[in-house]
Every structure is written in C-alpha cells, then in structure tokens.
Write an enzyme that holds these catalytic residues in place. Sequence first.
Site, PDB file in Angstrom:
ATOM      1  N   PRO A   1       2.674 -39.159  24.192  1.00 33.85           N
ATOM      2  CA  PRO A   1       2.726 -39.642  22.590  1.00 33.85           C
ATOM      3  C   PRO A   1       1.135 -39.926  22.027  1.00 33.85           C
ATOM      4  CG  PRO A   1       2.311 -41.356  24.722  1.00 33.85           C
ATOM      5  CD  PRO A   1       2.485 -39.809  25.221  1.00 33.85           C
ATOM      6  N   CYS A   2       0.909 -38.486  21.571  1.00 31.47           N
ATOM      7  CA  CYS A   2      -0.301 -38.410  20.753  1.00 31.47           C
ATOM      8  C   CYS A   2      -0.172 -39.295  19.287  1.00 31.47           C
ATOM      9  CB  CYS A   2      -0.657 -36.983  20.344  1.00 31.47           C
ATOM     10  SG  CYS A   2       0.774 -36.038  19.852  1.00 31.47           S
TER      11      CYS A   2
END
Length: 284
Positions: free
Chosen positions: A248-249
Amino acid sequence: METNIREQVNYERIAVAIDYIREHFKRQPTLDEIAEQVHLSPFHFQRLFTDWAGVSPKKFLQYISLEHAKRMLKENQASLFETAFETGLSGTGRLHDLFINIEGMTPGEYKNGGENLSIHYSYAEIPFGNVLVASTAKGICHIAFADDEKSGFAELRKAFPKAQFQQMTDLLQQNALQIFNHDWSKLEKIKLHLKGTEFQIKVWETLLKIPTGKLATYGMIAQHIEKPTASRAVGTAIGDNPVAFLIPCHRVIQSAGTVGQYHWGSTRKTAIIGWEAAFTDNNQ
C-alpha cells in the site's frame, strides 16, 4: 553558527568519500581506506556516512559495484567472469552473492531478463479502474493500473523482457483480487514474488504494516527502517513498488498532510485512501 559549520564539514567529508568510492570501486576499497581519505577513524566514519547517506559505506560500495556489473551484463553482453573481474570482485562467486543480496536474483537471471520465467497475466475491473495483474508460480509479481491495456502490458514486458507470457487468470490472481471486494479473510493466501534491493524490500515490508485506513509519512517510514535521514531514498523505493494496492504505497503522504505523488495519479490515490477509510469506519 558552530553547528552549521560542523554540518558543512561533515557534508564535505561525505562528498569526498562518495567520490572516492565511485572512482575506486574497482579496487573494492576497505572501510579503513575510505575513512583515511576523510581523516576519520573507521568507527566515526561508518556512523557519519550512514547518517548522511542512509546506507553504510559497504552497502554503498555494493550498490556502485552492482550498477557497473549490470551495465557490463546488459550493455556489453560480458560474461560473468569478465563482469566479476571488471567490477573488482575476486570471482563469479562474489558476483553471484552481490546480485542475490541486493537484486534478489542471480547475475545470470538478470542478464537473461527473466528468460525461462513463465508469467500469467490478466486484466480486471476494480473500484478505481482497470488493473493488470501478473503472477509466476511463486506469487504475484506485478499489479498496475492499466487504463490502456496495451501500454500496461508493455510496462510488464519491460520489467521481464525475456519471460514467457500467457494471458490467463489463475488462483493466485483470484486470491489477490478478492481484496477489492472487501474480502480480507484470504490475505494469508496472497503470495508475492518480488525482486528488489535489500533497501527496497525493507521499505515495502514496512508499507505492509500500515493498517488499512491509516496513513504514514515518508519520514515515518524512514524512521521505522532506522534510516531517519533517508526520506528521499524511501520515496524512490516507494515509487518503485511493483505491486499496486497490495503493497500500500498509497497510504504514504507528505509530512504537511498533502496527498503527494502517486505513480497512477494523485486523484486515484485520494480515492483509494477515502475508500479504505470509509470501509474501516463502517466496520468499527
């Protein structure tokens, strides 16, 4: 004033050390040799360099050596022996260790660009647009938003230029895509097959620890991996994330509270953050 002068001196020392490593990496200089160039003890130089550069002198030397070796293998089509010799390594065994420790693959695998690697890929509609998801026998190796399917596939092929591709949906992909249906019960069935440097892997592992619906800053990630001065390097590693959403950047924002950049657009990033926040609120 005194602090500023000291910081300037330290910066100049690190700049000299970096230039020395770049110029002499083929000799694989020792920590003592490099420290001597800036008139510091090896202990103090190691600590100072790590604080400023975000990595140890040894690791920086390895990165420089690896980049040269990669150019030799890809651009010059050099043999493994020639590459090891020209990089200043004692033999192909050390070249092998260098690639495994940093690149996550053997030098032969890098040179071959994924040759003999079989990759399945498919397209799917999720709440934020069309995605291309790809997998090997080991796990998901690539997820990217693909508003244009042809361009999306070209990006995948660029990452694995000599792999064998087959358009089909497999169980690994199906398990991964369940997350977009709010089905978090199959997270343990999602397997990833990633290649990256040790630093990149460490950053990506940290992203996986950010809870759904929560956010972190680049500085917080740098602190978590014990590289507090490496926020810029952290940002680069986050930008190189090969698996959208699952790693989850999108949960990393700027310290000022602004959403910041996202490979697939800040509007999409904002939408994903809001979607996760709403899901979290509804389940509390």
